[in-house]
Design an enzyme around this catalytic site. Structure first.
Site, PDB file in Angstrom:
ATOM      1  N   LYS A   1      -4.617  -0.035   8.262  1.00 47.75           N
ATOM      2  CA  LYS A   1      -4.620   0.290   6.816  1.00 47.75           C
ATOM      3  C   LYS A   1      -5.582   0.969   6.150  1.00 47.75           C
ATOM      4  O   LYS A   1      -5.915   1.750   5.555  1.00 47.75           O
ATOM      5  CB  LYS A   1      -3.566  -0.686   6.045  1.00 47.75           C
ATOM      6  CG  LYS A   1      -2.234  -0.848   6.479  1.00 47.75           C
ATOM      7  CD  LYS A   1      -1.633  -2.192   5.620  1.00 47.75           C
ATOM      8  CE  LYS A   1      -0.169  -2.154   6.188  1.00 47.75           C
ATOM      9  NZ  LYS A   1       0.590  -3.471   5.648  1.00 47.75           N
TER      10      LYS A   1
ATOM     11  N   GLN B   1      -0.944  -8.491   2.590  1.00 45.63           N
ATOM     12  CA  GLN B   1      -0.239  -8.406   3.636  1.00 45.63           C
ATOM     13  C   GLN B   1       0.680  -9.751   4.035  1.00 45.63           C
ATOM     14  O   GLN B   1       0.272 -10.802   3.643  1.00 45.63           O
ATOM     15  CB  GLN B   1      -1.385  -8.338   4.932  1.00 45.63           C
ATOM     16  CG  GLN B   1      -0.709  -8.149   6.216  1.00 45.63           C
ATOM     17  CD  GLN B   1      -0.056  -6.923   6.543  1.00 45.63           C
ATOM     18  OE1 GLN B   1      -0.185  -5.916   5.712  1.00 45.63           O
ATOM     19  NE2 GLN B   1       0.896  -6.750   7.435  1.00 45.63           N
TER      20      GLN B   1
ATOM     21  N   ASP C   1       3.426  -1.147  -1.986  1.00 50.68           N
ATOM     22  CA  ASP C   1       4.430  -1.480  -1.176  1.00 50.68           C
ATOM     23  C   ASP C   1       5.628  -1.597  -1.807  1.00 50.68           C
ATOM     24  O   ASP C   1       6.878  -1.268  -0.937  1.00 50.68           O
ATOM     25  CB  ASP C   1       4.234  -3.046  -0.663  1.00 50.68           C
ATOM     26  CG  ASP C   1       3.309  -3.450   0.389  1.00 50.68           C
ATOM     27  OD1 ASP C   1       3.527  -2.533   1.421  1.00 50.68           O
ATOM     28  OD2 ASP C   1       2.647  -4.412   0.383  1.00 50.68           O
TER      29      ASP C   1
END
Ligand code: GUN
Length: 282
Positions: free
Chosen positions: A51, A95, A118
């Protein structure tokens, strides 16, 4: 046809890199993504590094905040709130999964909804289901993009989503409904899973179990999207679909690796840019 997610993702990232150069000149700063990881889970570490690498490629600023396994929930929440307050931080990602002593829901709720790249915050989830403008979760958004790139017609087709997680299954079903698919949400315990899957024009599998889908469960010509990432005992990366037997009968299929995974990361970049633009126009 094998759907080359890696190539589609690369093309999109090249376009975004140009877009980011122009936006940075326009607004006098770069989009900034902060990625937070707690602990040393090797798969999670590899995802967050990818990422960060993609965000550097696209010309973002940002930071990988690596915290030890022993980080307390309060410490993590404090770091998130600091990022919420920083004007130059556009996107914040923590995460998942988190160590067991940290309540994931508290963490998701702590991220400012307008920085939630997200799309996991309850406010953003609600907006998605109410058809209000919001940030769409990266994996389902990446899959819709793949389906469109592969020329798979969606309107009026039967899509079967195997998996009901908040991250993939549920938002995936919603996005397919928005494209006028008829959608069945199934899962690993669905009774007649094989016959339901065999009726799918579009079969999307996100269970996390190798060999979940075998050739007898796939309608000839169907588009098969494999979201699974599993490691076999000999260290090989495989999806949830038995690729060897399914690929010859599928109309189109995503490989693992090189299918959905790279698209998730590319959509994360897209979401960060979208947030950057929104925050600059407030
Ligand atoms: N873990 C697995 N997929 C994801 C994702 O898309 N976002 C975050 N934050 N964690 C994940």
């Amino acid at each position: 046809m094998i759907i080359n997610g890696k190539q589609i993702a690369q093309n999109l990232k090249e376009q975004m890199r140009e877009q980011v150069a122009a936006l940075s000149a326009q607004y006098g700063r770069k989009p900034c993504l902060n990625v937070i990881i707690v602990g040393e889970n090797p798969a999670s570490l590899s995802y967050v590094k990818s990422k960060i690498k993609a965000s550097e490629y696209c010309g973002f600023d940002g930071e990988l905040i690596q915290l030890p396994e022993t980080t307390t929930q309060d410490e993590l929440l404090r770091i998130i709130r600091e990022s919420n307050e920083k004007d130059n931080v556009d996107g914040i990602l923590v995460q998942l999964p988190l160590p067991k002593h940290i309540n994931e829901q508290y963490v998701i709720n702590a991220i400012a909804p307008e920085k939630d790249v997200d799309g996991f915050h309850p406010t953003n989830v609600a907006k998605l289901w109410l058809n209000q403008q919001t940030i769409v979760p990266c994996t389902p958004l990446g899959i819709i993009t793949l389906l469109e790139h592969s020329g798979t017609p969606l309107e009026g087709r039967h899509a079967v989503v195997v998996g009901r997680s908040n991250i993939v299954g549920k938002p995936m079903a919603k996005l397919l409904l928005d494209k006028n698919c008829s959608v069945t949400i199934a899962h690993s315990r669905t009774a007649n899973l094989a016959s339901i899957c065999r009726d799918a024009d579009i079969l999307i599998v996100a269970v996390g179990r190798p060999q979940m889908i075998t050739a007898d469960m796939v309608k000839p010509g169907a588009t098969v999207i494999d979201v699974g990432i599993n490691r076999t005992s000999d260290g090989k990366l495989v999806g949830d679909v038995d690729f060897e037997s399914v690929a010859p009968i599928a109309g189109a299929i995503t490989p693992v690796p090189g299918g959905v995974g790279p698209m998730t990361i590319t959509m994360l970049m897209q979401n960060t840019i979208e947030i950057f633009i929104q925050r600059n126009n407030k």
